[in-house]
Design a protein around this motif. Sequence first.
Motif, mmCIF file in Angstrom:
data_model
loop_
_atom_site.group_PDB
_atom_site.id
_atom_site.type_symbol
_atom_site.label_atom_id
_atom_site.label_comp_id
_atom_site.label_asym_id
_atom_site.label_seq_id
_atom_site.Cartn_x
_atom_site.Cartn_y
_atom_site.Cartn_z
ATOM 1 N N LYS A 151 3.310 6.206 -5.849
ATOM 2 C CA LYS A 151 3.240 6.288 -7.310
ATOM 3 C C LYS A 151 2.436 7.495 -7.764
ATOM 4 O O LYS A 151 1.539 7.947 -7.116
ATOM 5 C CB LYS A 151 2.626 4.990 -7.882
ATOM 6 C CG LYS A 151 3.535 3.780 -7.733
ATOM 7 C CD LYS A 151 2.897 2.556 -8.335
ATOM 8 C CE LYS A 151 3.782 1.336 -8.198
ATOM 9 N NZ LYS A 151 3.166 0.120 -8.779
ATOM 10 N N ASP A 171 0.832 -1.214 0.000
ATOM 11 C CA ASP A 171 0.000 0.000 0.000
ATOM 12 C C ASP A 171 0.859 1.254 0.000
ATOM 13 O O ASP A 171 0.554 2.243 -0.682
ATOM 14 C CB ASP A 171 -0.934 0.008 1.207
ATOM 15 C CG ASP A 171 -2.017 -1.060 1.120
ATOM 16 O OD1 ASP A 171 -2.259 -1.570 0.010
ATOM 17 O OD2 ASP A 171 -2.621 -1.364 2.171
ATOM 18 N N GLU A 193 2.159 1.928 -3.427
ATOM 19 C CA GLU A 193 1.123 2.456 -4.306
ATOM 20 C C GLU A 193 0.883 3.946 -4.065
ATOM 21 O O GLU A 193 0.654 4.715 -5.001
ATOM 22 C CB GLU A 193 -0.185 1.677 -4.103
ATOM 23 C CG GLU A 193 -0.196 0.301 -4.721
ATOM 24 C CD GLU A 193 -0.044 0.337 -6.227
ATOM 25 O OE1 GLU A 193 -0.695 1.193 -6.885
ATOM 26 O OE2 GLU A 193 0.754 -0.458 -6.756
#
Length: 299
Positions: free
Chosen positions: A299, A293, A296
């Motif tokens: 990103k 997580d 992510e």
Amino acid sequence: MLTDLHIAVIGGDARQLEVIRKLIQLDAKTSLIGFDQLDHGFTGATKYQIEELDFSDVDAIILPVPGTNHEGQVDTIFSNEKVVLTEEILKKTPEHCIIYSGISNGYLNELVKTTNRKLVQLFERDDVAIYNSIPTVEGTIMLVIQHTDFTIHGSNISVLGLGRVGMSVARSFAALGANVKVGARKSEHLARIAEMGLQPFYLSELDKEIADSDICINTIPYPILTAKTLSNVPTHALIIDLASKPGGTDFRYAEKRGIKAILAPGLPGIVAPKTAGQIVANVLVNLLKDAADAREEKK
């Protein structure tokens, strides 16, 4: 779910089987190294020799509880293959790859420092250590029963250290009717021991306090039961050393005096590998999800 994560499980004992089952259940791409002699296969996992696996897309490496030895070799009870975790291997992994191990040592610490990878020591976590103290206590009780000719009830037991394991050990043996005293260094620990209804003493007074012990259970991972201290222990006494290798006992001198002393690290993996593996697996899954997580979000 752990879909799209590539996880390499390298070596280990029966505890790792529970970790593997959990990873497969949550749809992780699971590569196994050091499991070629495992009797049953795992649908959804692939076995490799260490030189065969492409580490360039491995998101996490899971090592056994002991990690590696001081030469980098990983225990593999399900294989005769010599598996060594090297700098060359870790440099092939993505920068975000995390290494998970129960404990660490100088070799492993230097390896992750050199390769700039993150190392997570699971047994440094309170949740793992506290859960793990349950099978540790059961295994300790088993060893005491096996190696004594008297009951736990009414016996004099000295527990050294009031850490997460020491507290569980002391409480459990007291519940079985033993006369338990606990040695610690910190005054707040002695206060907690007294609050638990047990007899506290400072470890600086160990030589005197141990003189009437039928059983001594050590949880302190440095030399505490020295030859000088052991010279005060009754010869009928049993010593169970739960500290990580090499323990805190002078085993040579204990043998010389005829005192039965047993080094027993890793009891959960011996007496309750399924439960011990589930403890590690459940914590690992949460850590893997959190790491995924976090990537992510970046990103």
